[in-house]
Design a protein around this motif. Structure first.
Motif, PDB file in Angstrom:
ATOM      1  N   GLU A  77       0.821  -1.212   0.000  1.00 25.77           N
ATOM      2  CA  GLU A  77       0.000   0.000   0.000  1.00 25.77           C
ATOM      3  C   GLU A  77       0.857   1.264   0.000  1.00 25.77           C
ATOM      4  N   VAL A  78       1.877   1.305   0.859  1.00 21.52           N
ATOM      5  CA  VAL A  78       2.644   2.559   0.963  1.00 21.52           C
ATOM      6  C   VAL A  78       3.502   2.821  -0.272  1.00 21.52           C
ATOM      7  N   CYS A  79       3.585   1.831  -1.187  1.00 21.53           N
ATOM      8  CA  CYS A  79       4.269   2.134  -2.452  1.00 21.53           C
ATOM      9  C   CYS A  79       3.615   3.343  -3.127  1.00 21.53           C
ATOM     10  N   LEU A  80       2.323   3.538  -2.926  1.00 20.12           N
ATOM     11  CA  LEU A  80       1.642   4.667  -3.565  1.00 20.12           C
ATOM     12  C   LEU A  80       2.147   6.010  -3.039  1.00 20.12           C
ATOM     13  N   LEU A  81       2.816   5.991  -1.885  1.00 22.82           N
ATOM     14  CA  LEU A  81       3.407   7.232  -1.375  1.00 22.82           C
ATOM     15  C   LEU A  81       4.695   7.571  -2.121  1.00 22.82           C
ATOM     16  N   GLY A  82       5.172   6.653  -2.941  1.00 18.63           N
ATOM     17  CA  GLY A  82       6.365   6.917  -3.748  1.00 18.63           C
ATOM     18  C   GLY A  82       6.099   7.875  -4.892  1.00 18.63           C
ATOM     19  N   CYS A  83       4.825   8.097  -5.220  1.00 18.19           N
ATOM     20  CA  CYS A  83       4.511   9.119  -6.229  1.00 18.19           C
ATOM     21  C   CYS A  83       3.134   9.703  -5.994  1.00 18.19           C
ATOM     22  N   GLY A  84       2.101   9.044  -6.509  1.00 18.94           N
ATOM     23  CA  GLY A  84       0.779   9.652  -6.650  1.00 18.94           C
ATOM     24  C   GLY A  84       0.214  10.326  -5.416  1.00 18.94           C
ATOM     25  N   VAL A  85       0.124   9.589  -4.340  1.00 15.12           N
ATOM     26  CA  VAL A  85      -0.589  10.111  -3.179  1.00 15.12           C
ATOM     27  C   VAL A  85       0.187  11.264  -2.534  1.00 15.12           C
ATOM     28  N   THR A  86       1.496  11.111  -2.459  1.00 10.01           N
ATOM     29  CA  THR A  86       2.311  12.180  -1.884  1.00 10.01           C
ATOM     30  C   THR A  86       2.273  13.427  -2.776  1.00 10.01           C
ATOM     31  N   THR A  87       2.308  13.200  -4.082  1.00  9.52           N
ATOM     32  CA  THR A  87       2.261  14.320  -5.025  1.00  9.52           C
ATOM     33  C   THR A  87       0.994  15.154  -4.823  1.00  9.52           C
ATOM     34  N   GLY A  88      -0.141  14.479  -4.726  1.00 14.11           N
ATOM     35  CA  GLY A  88      -1.406  15.192  -4.575  1.00 14.11           C
ATOM     36  C   GLY A  88      -1.537  15.852  -3.217  1.00 14.11           C
ATOM     37  N   MET A  89      -1.277  15.097  -2.156  1.00 10.27           N
ATOM     38  CA  MET A  89      -1.422  15.660  -0.803  1.00 10.27           C
ATOM     39  C   MET A  89      -0.414  16.781  -0.573  1.00 10.27           C
ATOM     40  N   GLY A  90       0.817  16.569  -1.046  1.00  5.44           N
ATOM     41  CA  GLY A  90       1.861  17.581  -0.853  1.00  5.44           C
ATOM     42  C   GLY A  90       1.560  18.861  -1.621  1.00  5.44           C
ATOM     43  N   ALA A  91       0.979  18.734  -2.818  1.00  5.62           N
ATOM     44  CA  ALA A  91       0.654  19.934  -3.595  1.00  5.62           C
ATOM     45  C   ALA A  91      -0.333  20.814  -2.835  1.00  5.62           C
ATOM     46  N   VAL A  92      -1.207  20.182  -2.066  1.00  7.29           N
ATOM     47  CA  VAL A  92      -2.191  20.933  -1.281  1.00  7.29           C
ATOM     48  C   VAL A  92      -1.521  21.619  -0.090  1.00  7.29           C
ATOM     49  N   SER A  93      -0.694  20.860   0.654  1.00  8.98           N
ATOM     50  CA  SER A  93      -0.159  21.424   1.898  1.00  8.98           C
ATOM     51  C   SER A  93       1.136  22.213   1.697  1.00  8.98           C
ATOM     52  N   ASN A  94       2.003  21.777   0.783  1.00  3.98           N
ATOM     53  CA  ASN A  94       3.283  22.484   0.613  1.00  3.98           C
ATOM     54  C   ASN A  94       3.228  23.564  -0.457  1.00  3.98           C
ATOM     55  N   THR A  95       2.574  23.275  -1.582  1.00  3.75           N
ATOM     56  CA  THR A  95       2.609  24.206  -2.704  1.00  3.75           C
ATOM     57  C   THR A  95       1.503  25.255  -2.571  1.00  3.75           C
ATOM     58  N   ALA A  96       0.260  24.800  -2.447  1.00  3.40           N
ATOM     59  CA  ALA A  96      -0.851  25.752  -2.355  1.00  3.40           C
ATOM     60  C   ALA A  96      -1.018  26.283  -0.929  1.00  3.40           C
TER      61      ALA A  96
END
Ligand SMILES: NC(=O)c1ccc[n+]([C@@H]2O[C@H](COP(=O)([O-])OP(=O)(O)OC[C@H]3O[C@@H](n4cnc5c(N)ncnc54)[C@H](O)[C@@H]3O)[C@@H](O)[C@H]2O)c1
Ligand SMILES: [Zn+2]
Ligand SMILES: [Zn+2]
Length: 376
Positions: free
Chosen positions: A168-187
């Motif tokens: 499951e945490v393999c998804l944190l290697g790209c997709g899920v981290t990319t989306g969640m991080g864009a919300v909290s770090n970028t925007a």
């Protein structure tokens, strides 16, 4: 004990537009500063399909694709100190060396230490660790998780909690981290904000999770494939709309729905026309649009400059602005603490032998994420 060449099952991309073929690949031992990892599971992301399609200017063949994996350290090269055999790790396509200008800037996660060789499909010394009958096979994004055994630079590995389920945490290697991080770090979405999310694949749905966690008041989800709406709603979308249902442009529709536009929008498709819509649905004076989708080689974005003069902001985000080695382990902990779920994303699991089906399901819009299990 010195490591020797290993035989590994791998899905090899021989050329643009060709299906992957399952091969037995020789994987050389890790050199100084490198680590060999046994991948346990890997997601299939749209970026893999993008490179395979031939639209990626950096695409090099023959190569072993895959960049959303998780695994266990099998052997380490000389001088490696931060991980040891048996550690559980997530490969990072955005490394973190901690010493380059970019890492030290405090302003970006885009470490440049090995950028040049990574972009050429090579390890930092300019060679590849993969071969078939002596023919070199290139690395991809520095990760190549479509091989059961892969070699990575030490700076491209995040060491994670060994209790975390790698499937499951393999998804944190790209997709899920990319989306969640864009919300909290970028925007940096704040409670009560209105958010628009264009494209409801793994990335867009992760943006929705992040926006819901940030307390966004209204989350407008946009896709032309309405089968994505149910999960979007489950994860926190308040409105789901299909641009094909309207005679006017989707930005006009959203501006009307929201009394002037959204605080933040996210483009999670890679379509330059949608990028324009995403900018133009932002509120005058302060709305910000974040580009996450990767557009094809040579494509350009456009809008009237007046859109920016009147206060809208256009920005982009890679790997959600997350610094992999220092920050990704926290995402794994947050997942382990139950702050968010990953199983909703995993619509299909399969063995490496069936990996071309994972690409078909993605192109047909039938999957969110397919996870390849090497032990299947
Ligand atoms: N910036 C980064 O760090 C980063 C990381 C991973 C992926 N990406 C990119 O993000 C994008 C999305 O990846 P994904 O894996 O979620 O892809 P995906 O194919 O699973 O999802 C894309 C979604 O967009 C929808 N869509 C397509 N055209 C549309 C349109 N005109 N209007 C509305 N919706 C439309 C599709 O129906 C689909 O649901 C890709 O471009 C990928 O390369 C970027
Ligand atoms: Zn990806
Ligand atoms: Zn660096």
């Amino acid at each position: 004990m010195t490591a020797s060449v290993l035989k590994s099952r791998a899905a090899v991309a021989w050329g643009a537009g060709k299906p992957l073929t399952i091969e037995t690949v020789d994987v050389a031992p890790p050199k100084a500063g490198e680590v060999r990892v046994r991948i346990v599971a890997t997601g299939v992301c749209h970026t893999d399909a993008f490179t395979l399609s031939g639209d990626d200017p950096e695409g090099i063949f023959p190569a072993i694709l895959g960049h959303e994996g998780a695994g266990i350290v099998e052997s380490v090269g000389e001088g490696v100190t931060s991980v040891q055999v048996g550690d559980h790790v997530i490969p990072l396509y955005t490394p973190e060396c901690g010493e380059c200008k970019f890492c030290k800037s405090g302003k970006t996660n885009l470490c440049q230490k090995i950028r040049e060789t990574q972009g050429k499909g090579l390890m930092p010394d300019g060679t590849t660790r993969f071969s078939i009958d002596g023919q070199p096979i290139y690395h991809y994004m520095g990760t190549s998780t479509f091989s059961e055994y892969t070699v990575l630079p030490e700076i491209s590995l995040a060491k994670i909690n060994p209790e975390a389920p790698l499937e499951e945490v393999c998804l944190l290697g790209c997709g899920v981290t990319t989306g969640m991080g864009a919300v909290s770090n970028t925007a940096k979405v704040e409670p009560g904000d209105t958010v628009a999310v264009f494209g409801l694949g793994g990335i867009g749905l992760s943006v929705i999770i992040g926006a819901a966690m940030a307390g966004a008041g209204r989350i407008i989800a946009i896709d032309i494939n309405e089968s994505k709406f149910e999960l979007a709603r489950k994860l926190g979308a308040t409105d789901c709309i299909n641009p094909k249902d309207y005679d006017k442009s989707i930005q006009e529709v959203i501006v009307e729905m929201t009394d002037g536009g959204v605080e933040y929008s996210f483009e999670c498709i890679g379509n330059v026309h949608v990028m324009r819509s995403a900018l133009e649905c932002c509120h005058k004076g302060w709305g910000e649009s974040v580009i996450i989708g990767v557009a094809g080689a040579g494509q350009e974005i456009s809008t009237r400059p007046f859109q920016l003069v009147t206060g809208r902001v256009w920005r982009g985000s890679a790997f959600g602005g997350v610094k992999g080695r220092s920050q990704l382990p926290e995402y794994v902990e947050r997942y382990m603490n139950g702050e968010f779920k990953l199983d909703d994303f995993i619509t299909h699991t399969m063995s490496l032998d069936d990996i071309n089906d994972a690409f078909d399901l993605m192109h047909e819009g039938k999957s969110i994420r397919t996870v390849i299990h090497y032990n299947k």
